[in-house]
Design a protein around this motif. Structure first.
Motif, mmCIF file in Angstrom:
data_model
loop_
_atom_site.group_PDB
_atom_site.id
_atom_site.type_symbol
_atom_site.label_atom_id
_atom_site.label_comp_id
_atom_site.label_asym_id
_atom_site.label_seq_id
_atom_site.Cartn_x
_atom_site.Cartn_y
_atom_site.Cartn_z
ATOM 1 N N LEU A 69 5.061 1.679 -6.224
ATOM 2 C CA LEU A 69 3.816 2.333 -6.190
ATOM 3 C C LEU A 69 3.687 3.479 -5.153
ATOM 4 O O LEU A 69 2.951 4.002 -5.466
ATOM 5 C CB LEU A 69 2.839 1.254 -5.813
ATOM 6 C CG LEU A 69 2.381 0.433 -7.109
ATOM 7 C CD1 LEU A 69 1.349 -1.022 -6.777
ATOM 8 C CD2 LEU A 69 1.662 1.028 -8.112
ATOM 9 N N HIS A 70 4.340 3.286 -3.815
ATOM 10 C CA HIS A 70 4.366 4.060 -3.008
ATOM 11 C C HIS A 70 5.125 5.487 -3.574
ATOM 12 O O HIS A 70 4.584 6.566 -3.439
ATOM 13 C CB HIS A 70 4.962 3.707 -1.702
ATOM 14 C CG HIS A 70 4.204 2.745 -0.746
ATOM 15 N ND1 HIS A 70 3.134 3.214 -0.303
ATOM 16 C CD2 HIS A 70 4.654 1.384 -0.621
ATOM 17 C CE1 HIS A 70 2.654 1.853 0.359
ATOM 18 N NE2 HIS A 70 3.666 1.067 0.061
ATOM 19 N N MET A 80 -5.930 6.823 5.299
ATOM 20 C CA MET A 80 -4.921 6.180 6.170
ATOM 21 C C MET A 80 -3.418 6.551 5.451
ATOM 22 O O MET A 80 -3.143 6.170 4.279
ATOM 23 C CB MET A 80 -5.051 4.805 6.270
ATOM 24 C CG MET A 80 -3.990 4.010 6.993
ATOM 25 S SD MET A 80 -4.660 2.322 7.160
ATOM 26 C CE MET A 80 -3.772 1.850 8.471
ATOM 27 N N SER A 81 -2.608 7.204 5.970
ATOM 28 C CA SER A 81 -1.375 7.427 5.366
ATOM 29 C C SER A 81 -0.364 6.139 5.600
ATOM 30 O O SER A 81 -0.432 5.316 6.456
ATOM 31 C CB SER A 81 -0.549 8.488 6.316
ATOM 32 O OG SER A 81 0.709 8.869 5.695
ATOM 33 N N VAL A 82 0.414 5.813 4.565
ATOM 34 C CA VAL A 82 1.159 4.566 4.477
ATOM 35 C C VAL A 82 2.514 4.904 4.416
ATOM 36 O O VAL A 82 2.919 5.630 3.769
ATOM 37 C CB VAL A 82 0.566 3.489 3.455
ATOM 38 C CG1 VAL A 82 1.568 2.197 3.477
ATOM 39 C CG2 VAL A 82 -0.821 3.201 3.537
ATOM 40 N N ASN A 111 -3.146 9.785 1.372
ATOM 41 C CA ASN A 111 -4.074 8.939 2.187
ATOM 42 C C ASN A 111 -4.685 7.790 1.284
ATOM 43 O O ASN A 111 -5.406 8.286 0.468
ATOM 44 C CB ASN A 111 -5.019 9.884 2.774
ATOM 45 C CG ASN A 111 -4.464 10.763 3.787
ATOM 46 O OD1 ASN A 111 -3.389 10.821 4.338
ATOM 47 N ND2 ASN A 111 -5.212 11.944 3.872
ATOM 48 N N TYR A 112 -4.394 6.549 1.483
ATOM 49 C CA TYR A 112 -5.060 5.385 0.873
ATOM 50 C C TYR A 112 -4.962 4.326 1.900
ATOM 51 O O TYR A 112 -4.313 4.196 2.728
ATOM 52 C CB TYR A 112 -4.299 5.207 -0.441
ATOM 53 C CG TYR A 112 -2.810 5.274 -0.467
ATOM 54 C CD1 TYR A 112 -2.268 3.800 -0.204
ATOM 55 C CD2 TYR A 112 -2.120 6.107 -0.567
ATOM 56 C CE1 TYR A 112 -0.674 3.726 -0.162
ATOM 57 C CE2 TYR A 112 -0.662 5.937 -0.512
ATOM 58 C CZ TYR A 112 -0.210 4.757 -0.269
ATOM 59 O OH TYR A 112 1.301 4.624 -0.172
ATOM 60 N N GLN A 113 -5.822 3.552 1.417
ATOM 61 C CA GLN A 113 -5.916 2.199 2.260
ATOM 62 C C GLN A 113 -4.510 1.293 1.924
ATOM 63 O O GLN A 113 -4.104 1.242 0.993
ATOM 64 C CB GLN A 113 -7.166 1.329 2.226
ATOM 65 C CG GLN A 113 -8.374 2.381 2.737
ATOM 66 C CD GLN A 113 -9.745 1.808 2.376
ATOM 67 O OE1 GLN A 113 -9.867 0.642 2.058
ATOM 68 N NE2 GLN A 113 -10.896 2.335 3.172
ATOM 69 N N ASP A 114 -4.334 0.533 3.055
ATOM 70 C CA ASP A 114 -3.056 -0.609 2.716
ATOM 71 C C ASP A 114 -3.307 -1.511 1.767
ATOM 72 O O ASP A 114 -2.212 -1.856 1.070
ATOM 73 C CB ASP A 114 -3.047 -1.369 4.135
ATOM 74 C CG ASP A 114 -2.629 -0.577 5.238
ATOM 75 O OD1 ASP A 114 -2.063 0.755 4.982
ATOM 76 O OD2 ASP A 114 -2.863 -0.826 6.444
ATOM 77 N N HIS A 115 -4.468 -1.874 1.323
ATOM 78 C CA HIS A 115 -4.934 -2.928 0.277
ATOM 79 C C HIS A 115 -4.890 -2.016 -1.349
ATOM 80 O O HIS A 115 -4.832 -2.954 -2.040
ATOM 81 C CB HIS A 115 -6.121 -3.609 0.444
ATOM 82 C CG HIS A 115 -7.159 -2.661 0.453
ATOM 83 N ND1 HIS A 115 -7.700 -2.075 1.412
ATOM 84 C CD2 HIS A 115 -8.272 -2.597 -0.622
ATOM 85 C CE1 HIS A 115 -8.881 -1.330 0.941
ATOM 86 N NE2 HIS A 115 -9.312 -1.637 -0.188
ATOM 87 N N VAL A 116 -4.635 -0.927 -1.147
ATOM 88 C CA VAL A 116 -4.753 -0.405 -2.558
ATOM 89 C C VAL A 116 -3.397 -0.694 -3.517
ATOM 90 O O VAL A 116 -3.732 -1.231 -4.491
ATOM 91 C CB VAL A 116 -4.724 1.244 -2.414
ATOM 92 C CG1 VAL A 116 -4.553 1.932 -3.695
ATOM 93 C CG2 VAL A 116 -6.170 1.562 -2.103
ATOM 94 N N GLN A 158 -4.188 -4.280 -4.589
ATOM 95 C CA GLN A 158 -5.271 -4.347 -5.860
ATOM 96 C C GLN A 158 -4.768 -4.051 -6.987
ATOM 97 O O GLN A 158 -5.095 -4.370 -8.075
ATOM 98 C CB GLN A 158 -6.383 -3.489 -5.405
ATOM 99 C CG GLN A 158 -7.137 -4.060 -4.259
ATOM 100 C CD GLN A 158 -8.478 -3.149 -3.929
ATOM 101 O OE1 GLN A 158 -8.348 -1.898 -4.018
ATOM 102 N NE2 GLN A 158 -9.430 -3.749 -3.538
ATOM 103 N N LEU A 159 -3.813 -2.795 -7.127
ATOM 104 C CA LEU A 159 -3.126 -2.376 -8.379
ATOM 105 C C LEU A 159 -2.174 -3.447 -8.860
ATOM 106 O O LEU A 159 -2.104 -3.397 -10.099
ATOM 107 C CB LEU A 159 -2.665 -0.994 -8.020
ATOM 108 C CG LEU A 159 -3.372 0.297 -7.892
ATOM 109 C CD1 LEU A 159 -2.523 1.437 -7.691
ATOM 110 C CD2 LEU A 159 -4.185 0.464 -9.038
ATOM 111 N N MET A 160 -1.497 -3.979 -8.076
ATOM 112 C CA MET A 160 -0.570 -5.367 -8.576
ATOM 113 C C MET A 160 -1.275 -6.318 -9.355
ATOM 114 O O MET A 160 -0.861 -6.852 -10.145
ATOM 115 C CB MET A 160 0.335 -5.591 -7.314
ATOM 116 C CG MET A 160 1.411 -4.366 -7.240
ATOM 117 S SD MET A 160 2.874 -4.879 -6.220
ATOM 118 C CE MET A 160 1.825 -6.039 -4.740
#
Length: 161
Positions: free
Chosen positions: A24-25, A1-3, A35-40, A43-45
């Protein structure tokens, strides 16, 4: 999923994205990750916050310990952490939390050693070729009472014969 970091709300106004999420973006974009999910990012933070908090708590503990041993007084109030304490805390965590990958030469050596042994020959038989029963999940790994009774009866018969 593109954010997209500057997505808009239903009202057409640009949503407020925290600075850390924008960073992060940008990091993802510079690394070519599209492409990565919205919660990534969340989770990193969360990981960064927990790791930093743990390191600082460890550094404070090391600082308190060093002050109490050097001055003989336990001073838990008004203690400042210096960079040596933080480096020590990071080194202590790195030794048990993050395992480095083994060198490529070692992996090649282990693979060569493992591959030098030939596989056992396949015995031609009808049906599935399963490993020995002791390695199968369906194998019986216990002795029932009936089996023990049969063994005792057979051993008694052999003694009398």
């Amino acid at each position: 999923m593109s954010v997209n970091p500057t997505s808009s709300n239903d009202g057409g106004q640009a949503s407020v994205v925290p600075r850390d999420v924008r960073l992060l973006h940008l990091i993802f974009a510079t690394q070519g990750i599209q492409n990565y999910q919205d919660h990534v990012p969340l989770q990193l933070m969360d990981f960064a916050h927990r790791y930093t908090t743990g390191v600082l708590k460890d550094a404070l503990t090391y600082n308190d310990h060093s002050k109490s041993t050097s001055s003989g007084i336990s001073s838990s109030s008004n203690s400042t952490v210096n960079t040596d304490d933080i480096r020590l805390a990071i080194a202590a965590r790195t030794n048990y939390q993050f395992k480095p990958t083994p060198p490529k030469e070692l992996l090649l050596e282990l693979a060569q050693e493992r591959n030098s042994k030939p596989l056992p020959p396949v015995i031609p038989k009808w049906g599935l070729n399963l490993p020995p029963e002791k390695y199968c999940l369906t194998g019986k790994d216990w002795d029932s009472i009936d089996d023990e009774d049969k063994d005792n009866v057979n051993s008694k018969k052999q003694r009398f014969n």
